[in-house]
Design a protein around this motif. Structure first.
Motif, mmCIF file in Angstrom:
data_model
loop_
_atom_site.group_PDB
_atom_site.id
_atom_site.type_symbol
_atom_site.label_atom_id
_atom_site.label_comp_id
_atom_site.label_asym_id
_atom_site.label_seq_id
_atom_site.Cartn_x
_atom_site.Cartn_y
_atom_site.Cartn_z
ATOM 1 N N GLU A 52 4.845 -5.585 -20.742
ATOM 2 C CA GLU A 52 4.437 -7.031 -20.562
ATOM 3 C C GLU A 52 2.689 -6.871 -20.811
ATOM 4 O O GLU A 52 2.311 -7.810 -21.319
ATOM 5 N N SER A 53 2.103 -5.869 -20.337
ATOM 6 C CA SER A 53 0.913 -5.842 -20.575
ATOM 7 C C SER A 53 0.075 -5.629 -22.042
ATOM 8 O O SER A 53 -1.015 -5.744 -22.289
ATOM 9 N N TRP A 54 1.176 -5.489 -22.901
ATOM 10 C CA TRP A 54 0.651 -5.437 -24.329
ATOM 11 C C TRP A 54 0.850 -6.962 -25.091
ATOM 12 O O TRP A 54 0.420 -7.187 -26.080
ATOM 13 N N GLY A 55 1.119 -7.912 -24.331
ATOM 14 C CA GLY A 55 1.566 -9.201 -24.703
ATOM 15 C C GLY A 55 0.020 -10.171 -25.165
ATOM 16 O O GLY A 55 -1.128 -9.920 -24.528
ATOM 17 N N TYR A 84 -1.229 -13.819 -24.860
ATOM 18 C CA TYR A 84 -1.248 -15.201 -24.028
ATOM 19 C C TYR A 84 -2.106 -16.230 -24.701
ATOM 20 O O TYR A 84 -3.046 -16.090 -25.087
ATOM 21 N N ALA A 97 -3.219 -15.400 -18.374
ATOM 22 C CA ALA A 97 -1.861 -14.751 -18.906
ATOM 23 C C ALA A 97 -0.584 -15.298 -18.272
ATOM 24 O O ALA A 97 0.041 -14.661 -17.763
ATOM 25 N N GLN A 98 -0.840 -16.822 -18.110
ATOM 26 C CA GLN A 98 0.310 -17.341 -17.404
ATOM 27 C C GLN A 98 1.427 -17.710 -18.670
ATOM 28 O O GLN A 98 2.593 -18.224 -18.495
ATOM 29 N N ARG A 133 2.927 -17.098 -22.355
ATOM 30 C CA ARG A 133 3.009 -16.222 -23.349
ATOM 31 C C ARG A 133 3.230 -16.760 -24.840
ATOM 32 O O ARG A 133 3.628 -17.787 -25.055
ATOM 33 N N ASN A 154 -5.654 -11.353 -23.983
ATOM 34 C CA ASN A 154 -4.462 -10.251 -23.416
ATOM 35 C C ASN A 154 -4.113 -10.535 -22.129
ATOM 36 O O ASN A 154 -4.791 -11.519 -21.586
ATOM 37 N N VAL A 155 -3.561 -9.674 -21.266
ATOM 38 C CA VAL A 155 -3.128 -9.791 -20.073
ATOM 39 C C VAL A 155 -4.228 -9.767 -19.035
ATOM 40 O O VAL A 155 -4.282 -10.135 -17.881
ATOM 41 N N TYR A 156 -5.480 -9.070 -19.583
ATOM 42 C CA TYR A 156 -6.647 -8.992 -18.529
ATOM 43 C C TYR A 156 -7.496 -10.352 -18.831
ATOM 44 O O TYR A 156 -8.769 -10.279 -18.235
#
Length: 599
Positions: free
Chosen positions: A238-241, A243, A248-249, A251, A307-309
């Protein structure tokens, strides 16, 4: 062009003529009348070769179907230069190509009598050690159970059109795990594609084998950032997704119909862990299927993504990073990447890792920013700039788009005029496969080619291949062309194209100029897609006369067209009238190519 420039050109022309004869103009007119040849079409025959392209020095095998006169001859030409000639003695024969690389030839079977040549059949030959110099891209998109005979028949048509590379669209099991296999490495004989259609591994293998026999490259298709809804269980984090919001809510997702396998959830193409994961999955593909490379796809401008961050992702740089990772992992494999509506075109070109530039162009109702014929030149000009004039352009451009909402036939005039413009500009058109493309979903075959359009496509691809060295091999596109109608049969318009006019664009080369005459005189639009199939067939205009003002001493003028005598060379007589050269062409329908050779 200004009159004083024309006069300078005429003075240079006269000086060259008088260098060895004081009556230079009169002598030139007399010489050109002597060499003028009336070229006409005879009863059509069909000519075939055993491959779509050849290495220099390789042997070409020819076959003829149809009646050929006993006194016919076979002529091998590069542009207007006769390379070799021989009597026609058999319906099949071989010819060993010269050793010159990246060269197009036109082979014609003809009969000469008095001052007339009758051409019965033609075929092009491409002698190129690598397909990327002159890409002619086709596709396959149906991989259910097929007999070898069906596959051979489909690929035989592409071979006759000299298609030298084939994209395998929607062949994969999963976007994140393309090979149809189990986790223990067992290859599945049958699996489901994204639309839940059956894919037979044996069908994929047989396509590749037949294509390789014809000298074609086999290229598998996949997104650079696609994952299905079960990707997590297959090792995709999931951390590669990607958003749509920095928290990151949400996708980023490409939604598909409910009865399809899954939506496609996007990952960051620049994420190194994702790149490493996919190169491993691609290694499985290459280990089990003899593909030559990877057609990388994207989805155009996604707006602002994170990204997720919560960090904003630079997709354009991510594409370049992804291309480099794929090439580093498999340096012997070929790469092509789609620039959807030009998004990422510069980064793709400057990666230096793709074989050519691939533009999926759109005629969107909202802005029409890629809809017009003029936009095609803009794209080619940009691609030439980005690649330092090193990479040619292939357009993925879908014809008769809204007509294809229902079953029917392609509107041939729209298709032929668009190809004429693309080819004259130096581009190529991804359109041919087991059917012609009408939608971005390649399996869509709502529209079929008529038998006459299939024959016309052969002629147009013969033309692009035979004359590749003056269509798409250097030189500079120019709109600064001084050509006029002598008899008033056409209203001429320098680029850009305007409906109701004969559009003129040229290419300047070292010792020749090429002038393309593109007939929009009866066109109902200046847009290439002919959305509803309304483009009318132009009336063939017989013996139109034109004049030009050359800037250099003219050696000879010749023409060729895919619309007459199979694209064979036709010498053109000319005469001097004041400060201009006048000449008459046999006819003009969609596209005539005029070549002025200089001393």
């Amino acid at each position: 062009m200004k009159k004083d420039i024309c006069l300078v050109g005429l003075l240079l022309f006269l000086a060259a003529c008088k260098s060895d004869d004081v009556a230079g103009v009169e002598r030139l007119e007399h010489d050109k009348s002597d060499v003028s040849v009336n070229v006409e079409a005879g009863t059509s025959i069909y000519v075939y070769t055993d491959k779509a392209c050849y290495a220099p020095g390789e042997t070409v095998s020819f076959k003829v179907v149809g009646d050929v006169p006993l006194n016919a001859r076979i002529r091998y030409r590069h542009l207007n230069e006769v390379v070799e000639e021989q009597p026609y003695n058999s319906t099949s024969w071989n010819w060993t190509l010269p050793s010159v690389d990246f060269t197009g030839y036109m082979v014609d079977i003809y009969v000469a009598s008095d001052n007339k040549e009758t051409v019965y059949g033609t075929i092009a030959v491409d002698a190129s050690s690598d397909w990327k110099r002159f890409p002619r891209y086709g596709f396959v998109a149906e991989f259910g159970p097929k007999t070898n005979d069906v596959i051979n028949e489909e690929m035989a048509y592409l071979n006759r059109c000299h298609i030298n590379g084939v994209q395998f669209q929607d062949w994969q099991n999963k976007h994140h795990w393309p090979l149809g296999s189990t986790r223990d490495g067992q290859i599945l004989s049958v699996y489901k594609d994204i639309a839940n259609r059956d894919v037979y591994t044996e069908t994929v293998k047989q396509y590749i084998k037949v294509q390789h026999d014809y000298g074609m490259k086999s290229i598998f298709y996949n997104l650079c950032f696609g994952a299905l809804d079960d990707a997590g269980s297959d090792g995709v984090k999931e951390s590669w997704g990607l958003y749509k919001d920095y928290k990151a809510q949400t996708r980023d997702c490409h939604e598909l119909p409910d009865n399809w396998k899954s939506n496609i959830y996007l990952v960051d193409p620049g994420n190194q862990e994702w790149q490493s994961y996919l190169t491993q999955r691609n290694a499985e593909v290459y280990d089990n299927l003899d593909f030559d490379g990877y057609q990388i796809d994207q989805l155009g401008d996604r707006g602002t993504v994170f990204n997720v961050y919560g960090k904003e992702v630079d997709l354009l740089q991510g594409y370049a990073s992804f291309i480099n990772a794929m090439k580093n992992a498999h340096p012997d494999k070929r790469l092509i990447m789609n620039a959807v509506s030009r998004y990422g075109a510069e980064q793709i070109a400057k990666s230096g890792k793709v074989d050519f530039l691939y533009n999926e162009v759109w005629g969107k109702d909202s802005d029409r920013t890629e809809a017009r014929f003029s936009h095609l030149k803009t794209i080619i000009d940009e691609n030439n700039l980005y690649s330092g004039n090193q990479l040619n352009t292939v357009f993925a451009a879908y014809m008769n788009y809204w007509l294809a909402e229902n079953q029917g036939e392609f509107n041939a005039p729209g298709v032929l005029l668009t190809d004429a413009v693309m080819f004259a500009l130096g581009g190529s058109h991804l359109e041919l496969g087991p059917h012609m493309l009408c939608k971005e979903y390649f399996p869509n075959n709502n529209l079929q080619m008529s038998e006459s359009l299939k024959d016309d496509m052969i002629g147009y691809y013969d033309f692009m291949t035979a004359y590749q060295n003056i269509l798409r091999d250097g030189g500079t596109l120019t709109t600064d062309i001084d050509i006029m109608s002598v008899d008033g049969k056409f209203d001429l318009q320098r680029w850009p194209p305007v409906k109701g006019k004969l559009c003129v664009i040229g290419r300047s080369m070292e010792n020749k100029d090429i002038i393309h005459l593109l007939n929009l005189s009866q066109a109902d639009s200046d847009e290439w897609r002919d959305d509803y199939g309304t483009m009318p067939e132009p009336v063939t205009v017989e013996v139109p006369s034109f004049s030009i003002c050359p800037l250099r001493s003219v050696k000879e003028i010749w023409m060729a067209t895919p619309d007459y005598v199979g694209g064979a060379v036709i010498p053109i007589a000319f005469k001097v009238n004041g400060n201009r050269l006048e000449f008459t062409l046999p006819s003009l329908k969609y596209w005539d190519m005029l070549v002025i050779e200089y001393k």
